[in-house]
Design a protein around this motif. Structure first.
Motif, PDB file in Angstrom:
ATOM      1  N   LEU A 194     -12.884  -2.744   4.513  1.00  6.49           N
ATOM      2  CA  LEU A 194     -12.186  -1.509   4.825  1.00  6.49           C
ATOM      3  C   LEU A 194     -10.995  -1.379   3.879  1.00  6.49           C
ATOM      4  O   LEU A 194     -10.164  -2.290   3.775  1.00  6.49           O
ATOM      5  N   VAL A 195     -10.951  -0.263   3.167  1.00 11.46           N
ATOM      6  CA  VAL A 195      -9.847   0.036   2.254  1.00 11.46           C
ATOM      7  C   VAL A 195      -8.995   1.099   2.925  1.00 11.46           C
ATOM      8  O   VAL A 195      -9.493   2.183   3.254  1.00 11.46           O
ATOM      9  N   GLU A 196      -7.720   0.788   3.173  1.00 13.58           N
ATOM     10  CA  GLU A 196      -6.864   1.694   3.939  1.00 13.58           C
ATOM     11  C   GLU A 196      -5.579   2.030   3.193  1.00 13.58           C
ATOM     12  O   GLU A 196      -5.008   1.194   2.484  1.00 13.58           O
ATOM     13  N   GLU A 197      -5.117   3.251   3.390  1.00 20.40           N
ATOM     14  CA  GLU A 197      -3.785   3.634   2.955  1.00 20.40           C
ATOM     15  C   GLU A 197      -2.757   2.758   3.662  1.00 20.40           C
ATOM     16  O   GLU A 197      -2.917   2.423   4.837  1.00 20.40           O
ATOM     17  N   PHE A 198      -1.724   2.350   2.959  1.00 20.70           N
ATOM     18  CA  PHE A 198      -0.678   1.525   3.560  1.00 20.70           C
ATOM     19  C   PHE A 198       0.293   2.421   4.317  1.00 20.70           C
ATOM     20  O   PHE A 198       1.066   3.169   3.726  1.00 20.70           O
TER      21      PHE A 198
END
Length: 413
Positions: A194-198
């Motif tokens: 999962l690649v998420e905005e910080f």
């Protein structure tokens, strides 16, 4: 008449012992089922009857519970997730099979898949960071470029911040992607990153029982790039409007995911755009949180969870309003622990409820970048936030340790 038993599937390092003690206090006979009971020292220390079984095998669990029912009146079945959240879904299936109260296994499975959870919450209009699912390094790079660095990389299935890392540049992104896709990281399920905005802003932890928000706490983390919690405080310093907004969003999450039974824990951050949901956990939070809620409000979440599991009405009435805080002891290096001390002096201070050290001299310290990095915990409580903060810091200042560094420490998750 048969004695009433409470079946506990797997164990838990921080709250497992509390479940055993509360079960006994309620007149229940705790029986543990675990794949490897040796990792839970309290089972032997408390003389808990333990059955060795593959807790990933629902048929094996069902068979063992059926055998137990010939000797015991099984009043309830519950347990813990550890790093394998899917265990709780199997607990739900066991409860359904034996017609006992428990969580909805389908809802638990939905929550365990962080990508599916996010999709459903996004469709329901729940505010959250931008996200994408990646299967390989190329997709990770593409997703990060679209979302914009920095991003958070995490396994789509997992807990305890295991494998979770903030990546601020392309090199960090590539390094952590290689780690997650390599042989060193142990996946619980088919690989998916999962690649998420910080999401930047204060972090809050919401504790819920059924459809009622019990407490909202503030969480403070250790230094990036990892998400290791350093301090918890209950209640969080929120205005009435902030509290209501977080509570409304949290309950909307549970409705959307079909999680309306038993304990739940929701993590949020309050960004410049307001609160955004980081994660929904359909279970009781571990670590010091249950103790903090009890100290702050007089509500024993573990006791009330067990009562629900055996079909007894729970009591969620708040008995007082104090401030309770916990400081997790996080070492700043890997190496050999030469010595650690000051715990007796710290425990003797007014307002200090607990001083717990989880390590001993000559132990090897290898930080993982997750909940396992904590080597101990200090808890304090008082009627006011300022007084609690002062008591906690005074106790922490008395604790000291020495670590001899090791050359070339391994990559931290």
């Amino acid at each position: 008449m048969q004695n009433k038993a409470l079946v506990l599937v797997e164990g838990h390092m921080s709250i497992g012992l509390l479940y055993v003690k509360v079960a006994k206090n309620l007149g229940l006979h705790p029986i543990a089922m675990a794949a490897d009971s040796t990792q839970y020292d309290y089972l032997e220390a408390e003389g808990v009857d333990t059955i060795h079984v593959d807790t990933n095998d629902i048929d094996a669990l069902t068979l063992e519970c059926s055998r137990l029912s010939q000797t015991w009146d099984i009043a309830g079945i519950t347990g813990f997730t550890g790093l394998d959240e899917s265990v709780y879904a199997r607990i739900g299936r066991l409860c359904q099979h034996f017609k006992l109260p428990g969580p909805n296994p389908a809802s638990v499975e939905t929550c365990c898949d962080k990508f599916t959870q996010r999709q459903l919450l996004a469709e329901a209009g729940v505010p959250m960071p931008a996200f994408s699912l990646a299967a390989d390094a190329t997709e990770v790079q593409s997703s990060a470029a679209q979302i914009g660095l920095p991003v958070v990389l995490k396994p789509a299935v997992g807990s305890g911040s295991s494998g979770v890392r903030l990546c601020s540049n392309v090199d960090e992104l590539g390094q952590h992607t290689a780690y997650l896709l390599g042989k060193e990281y142990m996946w619980e399920a088919p690989r998916g990153i999962l690649v998420e905005e910080f999401a930047q802003g204060p972090h809050y932890s919401v504790e819920i029982m059924g459809n009622e928000v019990i407490a909202i706490g503030a969480a403070d983390f250790d230094s990036p790039p990892h998400f290791v919690c350093r301090e918890y405080t209950y209640p969080a310093p929120l205005s009435d409007q902030q509290y209501e907004r977080i509570a409304d969003i949290s309950l909307n999450c549970l409705r959307t995911l079909g999680c309306g039974w038993g304990p739940a824990n929701i993590d949020l951050r309050w960004t410049k755009l307001g609160p955004v949901v980081i994660e929904v956990n359909p279970r009781l939070a571990g670590g010091p949180i249950p103790r903090l809620v009890q100290l702050a409000y007089g509500i024993d979440l573990i006791r009330e969870h067990i009562k629900l599991a055996v079909g007894v009405e729970c009591n969620l009435r708040k008995r007082h309003s104090h401030t309770a805080s916990a400081r997790c002891l996080i070492p700043d290096r890997d190496g050999i622990l030469n010595w650690i001390g000051g715990d007796r002096e710290a425990a003797s201070l007014p307002g200090v409820n607990l001083v717990k050290l989880d390590v001993k001299s000559n132990m090897t310290i290898l930080r993982k970048g997750d909940y396992r990095d904590s080597i101990g915990c200090v808890i304090a409580a008082s009627p006011t936030h300022a007084q609690t903060a002062s008591m906690l810091q005074s106790a922490v200042d008395l604790l000291q340790w020495s670590i001899t560094p090791v050359p070339n420490p391994p990559y931290r998750e």
